[in-house]
Design an enzyme around this catalytic site. Structure first.
Site, short mmCIF file in Angstrom:
data_model
loop_
_atom_site.label_atom_id
_atom_site.label_comp_id
_atom_site.label_asym_id
_atom_site.label_seq_id
_atom_site.Cartn_x
_atom_site.Cartn_y
_atom_site.Cartn_z
N ASP B 216 0.92 -1.16 0.07
CA ASP B 216 0.13 -0.07 0.04
C ASP B 216 0.88 1.28 0.11
O ASP B 216 1.49 1.62 1.05
CB ASP B 216 -0.92 -0.05 1.24
CG ASP B 216 -1.66 1.37 1.38
OD1 ASP B 216 -1.44 2.26 0.63
OD2 ASP B 216 -2.55 1.12 2.26
N GLN B 219 1.05 6.52 1.05
CA GLN B 219 1.87 7.51 1.71
C GLN B 219 3.33 7.29 1.08
O GLN B 219 3.85 8.58 0.84
CB GLN B 219 2.05 7.33 3.04
CG GLN B 219 0.67 7.46 3.84
CD GLN B 219 -0.01 8.86 3.84
OE1 GLN B 219 0.71 9.91 3.74
NE2 GLN B 219 -1.33 8.97 3.95
N LYS B 242 -3.20 12.05 -3.28
CA LYS B 242 -2.20 12.57 -2.19
C LYS B 242 -0.98 12.80 -2.71
O LYS B 242 0.05 13.51 -2.16
CB LYS B 242 -1.88 11.17 -1.23
CG LYS B 242 -2.99 10.77 -0.58
CD LYS B 242 -2.96 9.66 0.73
CE LYS B 242 -3.93 8.97 1.02
NZ LYS B 242 -4.67 9.47 2.30
N CYS B 380 -8.04 6.70 10.43
CA CYS B 380 -8.34 5.26 9.72
C CYS B 380 -7.36 4.33 10.21
O CYS B 380 -7.01 3.37 9.31
CB CYS B 380 -8.36 5.39 8.35
SG CYS B 380 -9.68 6.65 7.38
C1 LIG Z 1 -1.76 4.13 4.13
C2 LIG Z 1 -3.00 4.52 3.37
N1 LIG Z 1 -3.64 3.63 2.81
C3 LIG Z 1 -4.82 3.77 2.19
C4 LIG Z 1 -5.27 4.96 2.12
C5 LIG Z 1 -6.76 5.11 1.47
O1 LIG Z 1 -6.71 6.14 0.36
P1 LIG Z 1 -7.94 6.41 -0.62
O2 LIG Z 1 -8.80 6.66 0.41
O3 LIG Z 1 -7.33 7.56 -1.46
O4 LIG Z 1 -8.19 5.13 -1.25
C6 LIG Z 1 -4.83 6.14 2.76
C7 LIG Z 1 -5.44 7.16 2.87
O5 LIG Z 1 -5.52 7.98 4.15
C8 LIG Z 1 -3.76 6.18 3.57
O6 LIG Z 1 -2.87 6.55 4.30
#
Ligand SMILES: Cc1ncc(COP(=O)(O)O)c(C=O)c1O
Lengths: 149, 422
Positions: B216, B219, B242, B380
């Site tokens: 993932d 970041q 982001k 989250c």
């Molecule tokens: C580490 C990480 N994974 C996943 C996401 C989810 O991103 P998105 O809502 O753009 O799909 C985020 C967003 O805050 C994140 O920081």
């Protein structure tokens, strides 16, 4: 709009007199600081009194005396604690019927513009909770939720 | 609390000069405004970054001059739009060093990228009794898609640990690996703690037991870029908004043999080769996984964003942000009562913190009144909050457009929060 309670009028007047948003914000912080732990004893800070869906933890209680509702509120965050105390103070001493007449305009008149939308929504949720307490004759929030109060 | 030694601030500020932060800031129109009469200090890029003018212009130009649907029109505009759109795929492949643009699947965001892998690769290859590994810092987007699938299939989810500084515990991770491990789904950078995870080493170890690896990169890519071939991961996902691009677009990179082994994700137009009621055949990757009209203008905006950060240079961005991080660490750890949550050695420019005796929500509200935008809460990452035993943090996350003045303002606003709240 009818006057609600003397306490409500006091808050509304005080906030109206402050014409600076930052000062109004600080007023709420001071309100929160004035709430002492013993005003809302640990024994009441139980899940059964916890409001759901808030970013910080908020507890609300309703005590019914002589057919009138006396609310109290508490939070682990100062600003929300201040708001909960103001809301509880403003709308305490009303009968069930009087509570049902409250509208979101009554909250708006408190002039809490220095708050983000999220917190304003939280205050409307508190108002709804007070009205539900009114209809069910008190009890805990958990009882309200399960419909047994 | 550990006092953070300012690591070679001299070097950091030199590279800041080379980067010319003041001219970079001018590229972001939103930063010019005042909030409550104070100039905006935007420290929530970790949630979503602001957009440079070139991204805004690219989206507008698309809509104003050549917008039309892609992959289907037999006319000039559609051909042009398709060309620009498809160029972005190649540009992204170059940016992450993918072997080909065919490894690059366009999604709506990293959340969809992960769900896509869960619903296609996961549904086909995970069986009852298998194990997958995630880490305890994961964003919900890299936990819940696996739990949804787990409910149906019945595999086990193991959780790799961090220490109290937020450092990834490689040894305990190794102990979790076994021939039962089929997938490691892990972030390359914690959105809460800033810890950069050793994903290259994690991938190597996972491959030794035959597991696939999904990174993932939501970041990590923003702060350090990514080289998917060097990492050798099987999947890498990230989100456009982001990395200074538009919302509604994300990327999933996959190794070609793995992508080819996967069934389609959603059904619809564009992903098919031939449709008949006797049976339908599907396109090769990446189109097999892209049903329906894609986010055309957003992809084009993402292309502009990738070009923007590439032109600045990921190393320069990273050096600039590391300078800010060191400076912020220095200032914040000198303020009595400030506790920085996450003190890993290799960190991106993300600082989560608490002020002793205050609630993070109150702190963030006071910062907001000072014009300083931060994020507060669980970010989250509820399991991580449980692990750390806290209700949440205030998070200041830096982007390429932040400067030392922003850090000074943050420190001053924290001082104000202490005055008001304590
Ligand atoms: C580490 C990480 N994974 C996943 C996401 C989810 O991103 P998105 O809502 O753009 O799909 C985020 C967003 O805050 C994140 O920081």
């Amino acid at each position: 709009m009818n006057s609600i309670t003397p306490q409500y009028e006091d808050y509304a007047d005080a906030l109206e007199m402050i014409d600076d948003e930052d000062m109004r914000f600080e007023y709420i912080i001071d309100m929160g600081k004035k709430v002492k732990d013993e005003d809302f004893p640990e024994a009441l800070r139980i899940d059964a009194n916890l409001m759901h869906g808030c970013m910080s933890r908020v507890w609300l209680c309703d005590e019914v005396r002589d057919g009138k509702h006396y609310f109290s509120g508490f939070s682990d965050a100062i600003i929300v604690k201040g708001l909960a105390a103001m809301m509880a103070g403003s709308f305490s001493g009303l009968t069930t019927d009087e509570l049902q007449e409250l509208t979101t305009d009554h909250v708006r008149r408190l002039n809490l513009g220095a708050l983000t939308t999220q917190r304003q929504v939280g205050m409307m949720a508190m108002l709804e909770t007070f009205k539900k307490f009114g209809m069910s004759g008190g009890g805990t929030l958990a009882q309200l939720r399960s419909g047994s109060a | 609390m550990n006092k953070v030694v300012p690591i070679d601030i001299q070097v950091a500020s030199n590279s800041m000069d080379a980067f010319d932060i003041e001219s970079v800031r001018k590229d972001f129109p939103i930063l010019k405004q005042d909030i409550y009469g104070k100039s905006l200090v935007f420290l929530d890029s970790g949630a979503s970054a602001q957009k440079p003018q070139v991204v805004i212009d690219a989206v507008r130009e698309c809509y104003e001059t050549y917008y039309s649907n892609v992959h289907r029109g037999a006319y000039f505009l559609s051909q042009k739009c398709t060309d620009v759109y498809e160029q972005v795929r190649g540009q992204i492949a170059t940016f992450i060093n993918a072997p080909s643009e065919n490894n690059v699947i366009i999604t709506s965001g990293v959340t969809e990228s992960i769900n896509l892998v869960a619903q296609t690769w996961g549904r086909k290859f995970l069986k009852k009794g298998d194990e997958i590994i995630v880490s305890e810092v994961e964003h919900h987007a890299n936990i819940v898609p696996w739990q949804l699938l787990q409910d149906e299939i019945g595999f086990d989810i193991k959780v790799a640990k961090i220490d109290d500084q937020g450092e990834f515990l490689l040894d305990t991770f190794k102990a979790l690996l076994s021939p039962k491990t089929k997938l490691v789904a892990i972030t390359d950078c914690s959105n809460v703690l800033g810890t950069m995870f050793p994903v290259k080493e994690i991938t190597r170890l996972a491959h030794e037991v035959g597991a696939k690896v999904l990174v993932d990169g939501a970041q990590g890519i923003v702060h350090k870029g990514a080289d998917v071939q060097d990492l050798d991961c099987d999947f890498y996902g990230f989100t456009g908004h982001k990395i200074y691009g538009p919302t509604g677009v994300g990327i999933l990179y996959g190794k070609m043999d793995v992508l080819k082994s996967m069934p389609p994700y959603q059904g619809g137009g564009d992903m098919i080769e031939k449709v008949s009621f006797a049976g339908t055949t599907f396109q090769e990757p990446p189109y097999r996984f892209e049903a329906g009209t894609p986010p055309i203008a957003q992809v084009i905006g993402l292309g502009a964003a990738i070009k923007y950060v590439s032109d600045l240079g990921m190393e320069n961005i990273s050096a600039h942000e590391q300078g800010l991080l060191a400076y912020a660490n220095e200032l914040l750890s000198a303020i009595e009562g400030v506790q920085i949550i996450g003190q890993a050695k290799d960190k991106a420019a993300i600082i989560s913190f608490l002020i002793e005796g205050t609630h993070p929500f109150d702190v963030a509200a006071v910062l907001d009144r000072q014009g300083v935008a931060t994020r507060v809460g669980q970010h989250c990452a509820e399991p991580l909050m449980d692990r750390l035993g806290i209700v949440g943090t205030v998070r200041a996350s830096f982007g390429l457009y932040n400067n030392k003045d922003d850090v000074d303002r943050l420190a001053a606003a924290i001082g104000r929060a202490k005055e008001l709240l304590l």
